[in-house]
Design an enzyme around this catalytic site. Structure first.
Site, PDB file in Angstrom:
ATOM      1  N   ARG A   6       0.887  -1.495  -0.131  1.00  0.00           N
ATOM      2  CA  ARG A   6       0.031   0.373  -0.212  1.00  0.00           C
ATOM      3  C   ARG A   6       0.943   1.117   0.202  1.00  0.00           C
ATOM      4  NH1 ARG A   6       2.218   1.915   3.596  1.00  0.00           N
ATOM      5  NH2 ARG A   6       0.740   3.159   3.740  1.00  0.00           N
ATOM      6  N   GLY A   7       0.076   2.460  -0.021  1.00  0.00           N
ATOM      7  CA  GLY A   7       0.823   4.018  -0.351  1.00  0.00           C
ATOM      8  C   GLY A   7       1.063   3.410  -1.649  1.00  0.00           C
ATOM      9  N   ALA A   8       0.837   5.240  -1.860  1.00  0.00           N
ATOM     10  CA  ALA A   8       0.618   5.506  -3.701  1.00  0.00           C
ATOM     11  C   ALA A   8       2.018   4.909  -4.377  1.00  0.00           C
ATOM     12  CB  ALA A   8       0.348   6.908  -3.802  1.00  0.00           C
TER      13      ALA A   8
ATOM     14  N   ARG B   9      -7.073  -0.179  -6.553  1.00  0.00           N
ATOM     15  CA  ARG B   9      -7.678   0.453  -5.709  1.00  0.00           C
ATOM     16  C   ARG B   9      -8.060   1.802  -6.170  1.00  0.00           C
ATOM     17  NH1 ARG B   9      -3.829   1.205  -0.152  1.00  0.00           N
ATOM     18  NH2 ARG B   9      -5.601   2.432   0.436  1.00  0.00           N
TER      19      ARG B   9
ATOM     20  N   GLN C  84      -2.234   2.740  10.314  1.00  0.00           N
ATOM     21  CA  GLN C  84      -0.324   2.525   9.184  1.00  0.00           C
ATOM     22  C   GLN C  84       0.576   3.453  10.179  1.00  0.00           C
ATOM     23  OE1 GLN C  84      -4.103   3.249   7.856  1.00  0.00           O
ATOM     24  NE2 GLN C  84      -3.856   2.722   5.969  1.00  0.00           N
TER      25      GLN C  84
ATOM     26  N   ASP D 207      -1.778  10.528  -1.676  1.00  0.00           N
ATOM     27  CA  ASP D 207      -2.118  10.059  -3.308  1.00  0.00           C
ATOM     28  C   ASP D 207      -2.601  11.043  -4.171  1.00  0.00           C
ATOM     29  OD1 ASP D 207      -2.701   7.888  -0.334  1.00  0.00           O
ATOM     30  OD2 ASP D 207      -2.842   6.779  -2.151  1.00  0.00           O
TER      31      ASP D 207
ATOM     32  N   ASN E  27      -4.976  12.541   0.890  1.00  0.00           N
ATOM     33  CA  ASN E  27      -4.086  12.059   0.962  1.00  0.00           C
ATOM     34  C   ASN E  27      -5.482  11.583   2.566  1.00  0.00           C
ATOM     35  OD1 ASN E  27      -2.016  10.405   2.204  1.00  0.00           O
ATOM     36  ND2 ASN E  27      -1.887  12.074   4.081  1.00  0.00           N
ATOM     37  N   LYS E  28      -4.689  10.563   3.204  1.00  0.00           N
ATOM     38  CA  LYS E  28      -4.981   9.348   4.485  1.00  0.00           C
ATOM     39  C   LYS E  28      -6.551  10.374   5.105  1.00  0.00           C
ATOM     40  CE  LYS E  28      -5.411   6.466   4.520  1.00  0.00           C
ATOM     41  NZ  LYS E  28      -6.226   4.967   3.784  1.00  0.00           N
TER      42      LYS E  28
HETATM   43  O1  MRU Z   1      -4.526   3.306   2.513  1.00  0.00           O
HETATM   44  P1  MRU Z   1      -2.776   3.587   2.413  1.00  0.00           P
HETATM   45  O2  MRU Z   1      -2.502   2.921   3.635  1.00  0.00           O
HETATM   46  O3  MRU Z   1      -2.851   2.484   0.695  1.00  0.00           O
HETATM   47  O4  MRU Z   1      -2.548   5.124   2.370  1.00  0.00           O
HETATM   48  C1  MRU Z   1      -1.337   5.638   2.241  1.00  0.00           C
HETATM   49  C2  MRU Z   1      -1.592   7.318   2.333  1.00  0.00           C
HETATM   50  O5  MRU Z   1      -2.324   7.855   2.649  1.00  0.00           O
HETATM   51  C3  MRU Z   1       0.006   7.449   2.587  1.00  0.00           C
HETATM   52  O6  MRU Z   1      -0.103   9.162   3.636  1.00  0.00           O
HETATM   53  C4  MRU Z   1       0.499   8.731   1.011  1.00  0.00           C
HETATM   54  O7  MRU Z   1       0.220   6.808  -0.353  1.00  0.00           O
HETATM   55  C5  MRU Z   1       1.449   9.090   0.571  1.00  0.00           C
HETATM   56  S1  MRU Z   1       2.193   7.593   0.078  1.00  0.00           S
HETATM   57  C6  MRU Z   1       4.276   7.848   0.483  1.00  0.00           C
END
Ligand code: MRU
Length: 368
Positions: A53-55, A90, A203, A244, A254-255
């Site tokens: 996970r993470g963009a 996703r 996370q 993201d 973002n999250k």
């Molecule tokens: O749902 P996730 O864990 O994939 O969300 C991740 C985030 O929101 C991060 O802040 C974002 O992807 C930036 S990653 C360098």
């Protein structure tokens, strides 16, 4: 980054030359387990289930997913099938589409017999480029941290607040928000990180705390609703988060919960920075209202998973049976609340002119 003294990336090509290894992030911080992806469907499932996970890492996994698909079926239909399988894994991180578009554009003109080899090479290059980009962000963000350090009394820590995990686990290595933090720490600056736990999937508590701890960066995990209080009391020098998807006007998705931190930072005069690699900019959307916001299953809110005192991993329900729950995974922070965008090409104002000037080639190809 290092785990118990051994260098790891979050994803890699296995020594067999075709299968893909990745750290299973669903198992952290309690277990360090490596998963092996052997086909495109498994890569898509790894993204969907948040094994990765993470963009930026979602993008890199999609690129390797295309390579795995070419290993199975390198026909024109194989490319399209892989694209369609991966693109729906996703919805919010634009890096997924960016990586798939890159891969498809490289593969389509080739003879099928050449596609698998080129696909692995391009996927590997996307992973390598992510690391280089993140090192660029580290240098650009370091300057911000050093400006704050210069105002501190001897021995005083620089307090950075971050949300979710925008660390090396969310990228291929280094991270986005954490890249300047790691570099500052490695250069001997006394950095301390406030880590938002980041409900519902935690996370921050599970991943950011784990990786900061392994790198020796002092940090404290806080409940998500603590940041505003800390800012009111001068206990946060700056906020750095990941993203993201950034719209052309500088709005930042973002999250979930990032927006509330930005509001609190704005109210308290705390600088609020967003670190992002250029593939996270969506030059096709004019503002953040156009970002598709992922809604995930209610069980993530209604239950929590953790390790019991005797070492078992257990999931327990924390919401009354029958109470409805909502699980919006992301929110949008308007550009007016963002102090600056830390990119590999400098710290930019969150506005169209600045993004277009820094990334003219991306702006031009989006207009085509
Ligand atoms: O749902 P996730 O864990 O994939 O969300 C991740 C985030 O929101 C991060 O802040 C974002 O992807 C930036 S990653 C360098």
């Amino acid at each position: 980054m290092k785990v118990d003294g051994k260098h790891y990336r979050s994803i890699w090509l296995e020594p067999d030359g075709w299968s893909v290894g990745a750290i299973d992030q669903r198992r952290l911080p309690h277990e360090f387990v490596i998963a092996r992806l052997t086909n495109c469907a498994e890569a898509a499932d790894a993204i969907r289930s948040m094994l990765v996970r993470g963009a930026p890492l979602i993008g890199a996994t999609a690129a390797f997913g295309m390579a795995l698909a070419m290993h199975e079926d390198a026909s024109d239909a194989g490319i399209e099938r892989a694209y369609q399988t991966l693109i729906v894994a996703r919805p919010t991180a634009i890096n997924l589409k960016w990586a798939l578009d890159e891969m498809r554009a490289v593969l389509r003109p080739l003879d099928p017999s050449a596609r698998a080899q080129v696909a692995y090479a391009r996927a590997g290059a996307i992973a390598d480029e992510d690391v280089v980009i993140n090192q660029g962000m580290a240098r650009n963000g370091l300057a911000l941290i050093e400006t704050i350090a210069a105002r501190k009394k001897a021995g005083e820590a620089i307090n950075v607040l971050t949300h979710c995990n925008a660390g090396w686990l969310a990228t291929v290595d280094w991270g986005t928000a954490t890249a300047p933090i790691y570099l500052a720490h490695d250069r001997g600056h006394k950095v301390h990180v406030w880590v938002d736990e980041t409900r519902p999937r935690n996370q921050g508590a599970s991943l950011t705390a784990w990786e900061l701890g392994h790198h020796g960066v002092p940090h404290t995990v806080i409940p998500d609703n603590t940041g505003g209080h800390l800012m009111q009391h001068g206990m946060v020098d700056l906020v750095i988060v990941g993203t993201d998807r950034v719209a052309v006007n500088g709005d930042v998705c973002n999250k979930i919960g990032t927006y509330l931190k930005a509001l609190a930072a704005f109210d308290n005069g705390v600088p609020f920075y967003v670190a992002l690699p250029s593939p996270t900019i969506d030059f096709n959307i004019s503002d953040g209202r156009q970002v598709p916001i992922e809604q995930r299953g209610g069980e993530e809110v209604a239950a929590m998973t953790g390790r019991t005192a005797d070492g078992r991993i257990e999931t327990v329900r924390i919401v009354p049976e029958g109470s409805p729950v909502a699980n919006y995974a992301f929110d949008v922070t308007p550009a007016r609340l963002v102090t600056g965008l830390i990119t590999e090409r400098g710290v930019l104002k969150p506005e169209r002119m600045a993004l277009a000037a820094a990334f003219p080639e991306r702006m031009a190809s989006a207009a085509e």
